[in-house]
Design a protein around this motif. Sequence first.
Motif, PDB file in Angstrom:
ATOM      1  N   SER A 118       0.694  -1.246  -0.136  1.00 27.95           N
ATOM      2  CA  SER A 118      -0.174   0.023  -0.075  1.00 27.95           C
ATOM      3  C   SER A 118       0.935   1.384  -0.130  1.00 27.95           C
ATOM      4  CB  SER A 118      -0.881   0.103   1.355  1.00 27.95           C
ATOM      5  OG  SER A 118      -0.055   0.239   2.409  1.00 27.95           O
ATOM      6  N   THR A 318      -4.101   4.332   4.507  1.00 30.79           N
ATOM      7  CA  THR A 318      -3.691   3.312   3.441  1.00 30.79           C
ATOM      8  C   THR A 318      -3.815   1.898   4.192  1.00 30.79           C
ATOM      9  OG1 THR A 318      -1.435   3.465   3.974  1.00 30.79           O
ATOM     10  CG2 THR A 318      -2.189   5.073   2.470  1.00 30.79           C
ATOM     11  N   GLU A 319      -4.270   1.025   3.105  1.00 33.56           N
ATOM     12  CA  GLU A 319      -4.496  -0.481   3.553  1.00 33.56           C
ATOM     13  C   GLU A 319      -3.836  -1.169   2.288  1.00 33.56           C
ATOM     14  OE1 GLU A 319      -8.337  -1.819   5.316  1.00 33.56           O
ATOM     15  OE2 GLU A 319      -8.923   0.533   4.595  1.00 33.56           O
ATOM     16  N   GLY A 320      -3.316  -2.321   2.612  1.00 31.58           N
ATOM     17  CA  GLY A 320      -2.551  -3.433   1.837  1.00 31.58           C
ATOM     18  C   GLY A 320      -2.362  -4.731   2.346  1.00 31.58           C
ATOM     19  N   ALA A 350      -4.231  -3.768  -2.519  1.00 31.65           N
ATOM     20  CA  ALA A 350      -4.248  -2.528  -1.853  1.00 31.65           C
ATOM     21  C   ALA A 350      -5.559  -1.783  -2.242  1.00 31.65           C
ATOM     22  CB  ALA A 350      -3.007  -1.678  -2.092  1.00 31.65           C
ATOM     23  N   THR A 426       1.061   1.416  -6.434  1.00 32.99           N
ATOM     24  CA  THR A 426       0.864   2.686  -6.773  1.00 32.99           C
ATOM     25  C   THR A 426       1.254   2.774  -7.913  1.00 32.99           C
ATOM     26  OG1 THR A 426       1.195   3.012  -4.225  1.00 32.99           O
ATOM     27  CG2 THR A 426       1.476   4.898  -6.054  1.00 32.99           C
TER      28      THR A 426
END
Length: 620
Positions: A118, A318-320, A350, A426
């Motif tokens: 993430s 942010t999450e991953g 993510a 990303t």
Amino acid sequence: MKKNHLWLITALLAGKGIFAQNVQQDSLKVQQLDEVVVSDSKFELKRENSGKTVIKITAEEMQRNQGRTVAEIINAKSGIEIAGSRGRDGDVLGVYARGGRGRQVLIIIDGVRVSDPSTFSAEYDLRLLSPATIESIEIIKGAASTLYGTNAVTAVINITTKKASKQKIAGNFETSVGTNQTADDQNYNLGSIQNSANVNGTLGKFNYGVDFSNRYKSGLSAAITPENEEDIFSHYSTNVKLGYQFSENFGVQVYGNQTKFKNEYDASMAEASNLGKNEQQRVGLTSELGYGKGSVHLNAAYTDYESVANDTFGESTTEGSNWVLDVYNKYVFAKQFHTILGVNYIKDEAIFAEEVDFTIVDPYANVVYVSDFGLNLNAGARLNNHSEYGNHFVYNVNPSYVFDTENGYVKLMGSYATSYITPNLTQLFGAFGGNPDLEPEENTTIEGGIEFKLSNQFRISTVYFDRNETNAIGYDANFMSINVTDEIDANGVEVEATWLPWNSFSVNANYTYTERKGDNAIRIPKHKANVSLWYQFCESTNASLSFAYTGKRFDTDFATYTDIALEPFSLLNFSIRHELIKNKLNVFVNADNLLNEDYRELLGFTTRGRNFRVGLNLNL
């Protein structure tokens, strides 16, 4: 605590350690130079049969560094610069190996690659690690994508956590307190507390382990500001391991980990500090099935990451998560051919504007040939299969030749290897500049070196490396992620030496010269050196003294977008350890930056001055 009180405790513990017993040097034994290394082949091979200069941080060395972070311990090794490791605990760390960037260093924990999909660079955050859980660390530098896949470009840091005791029940408790102050503000107030505890053992075919650790730091500001208000860092980690040995040849172990830390950092447009919260949760399984001259290994894990930033611009999350599966077969032919045949599966996920992911499925093979006349050859290949860009092929050839001498050997080493870095989530799908048409970054590394060992007392190695980086991911004029046409070249020399003149004394030294061309090479020192001395005063007391030199390097001033030269600096650290009850209780004192040097590690960020730490370690 007042200044004179801390000095008094330090003096008492040090004095008691030195004079507690008579010298018994003949019965003492320090590290051996006949190391067994694993990381460059996945086999336990003698160091002389390895074509690399693998760095091994043993359990004994981890003990000598009680109270220090993992980043501080690794930063003392050749070819590596961890920017931020000398500042406030909680500062964002940048890992630069052999003139590379953090994305080019792969972290492995118990056989499983770890990375946070993430984040902007998808690196693993070394702040998550607790040294209390670590048994040993191996560092292999150079391209290693054939065995370890994406991101294994400049270094692989292979971490092994502690195993269960053979006793039915065993335990350990460690605690320490210390100062946390700058060179200008030597107030000697306690600003650092660390604790760890674990219980483990073996009951027949069943083994178990549970541990907890935390550390708390206050007293320092993250950035240099007129107010210099303190920014607090707190870290908590819990691990559980359960294993069962069904037979002599088959065993399974499952484990779980949860790590959290809170980190204050200076706000740019507000008076109050910003606050970041990071959490990692991991569950995994390892298994080994032995048969004849071979064995099948399985390492699998699922890891979830969450980061929350509450700052001037509001709250963001942010999450991953990622799934990792590595299955490989080890087989030895004719006692000379050590083969690996495996497949590696990765799924990174993510949440941005929507949930995104990619998958990697890589078959790979590697063989090590150990002759009876001095020739060793490590060669392998991997076919990277990525759900977004398709296929990519990497390989390595690593020959070495050992000339036996009367009391040791001379080893000549060479290597040619390719490696890659897959574009992260990303870069592929991010809301700002995401480009699903990206190709992987490609690296080619050439190495050559020599290692000389004399008996079990002296070893020195010198390695030259040259790495070419192409297809790196950057940005165009519209801030769209692209594969840039510019190439990066990094080359240098690493020298490592270990001297054991007698059983109670050792000297370790290393020097690294690094040259990076093609960009501004920020935060990478051209010259770096470390020297550490260790001495066993008596059966119960030992001490170490270390010197670290970091040469001139550049950092970017983001207010003007110009590069600023940072002056070289040197640090002197001292520690002493005394065993109050044999194999049960020891106490230690650390004195870092003993000469209280005032220096800049990173532009605009705080560094630590002279600091002391006092602690104890109890085995149950």
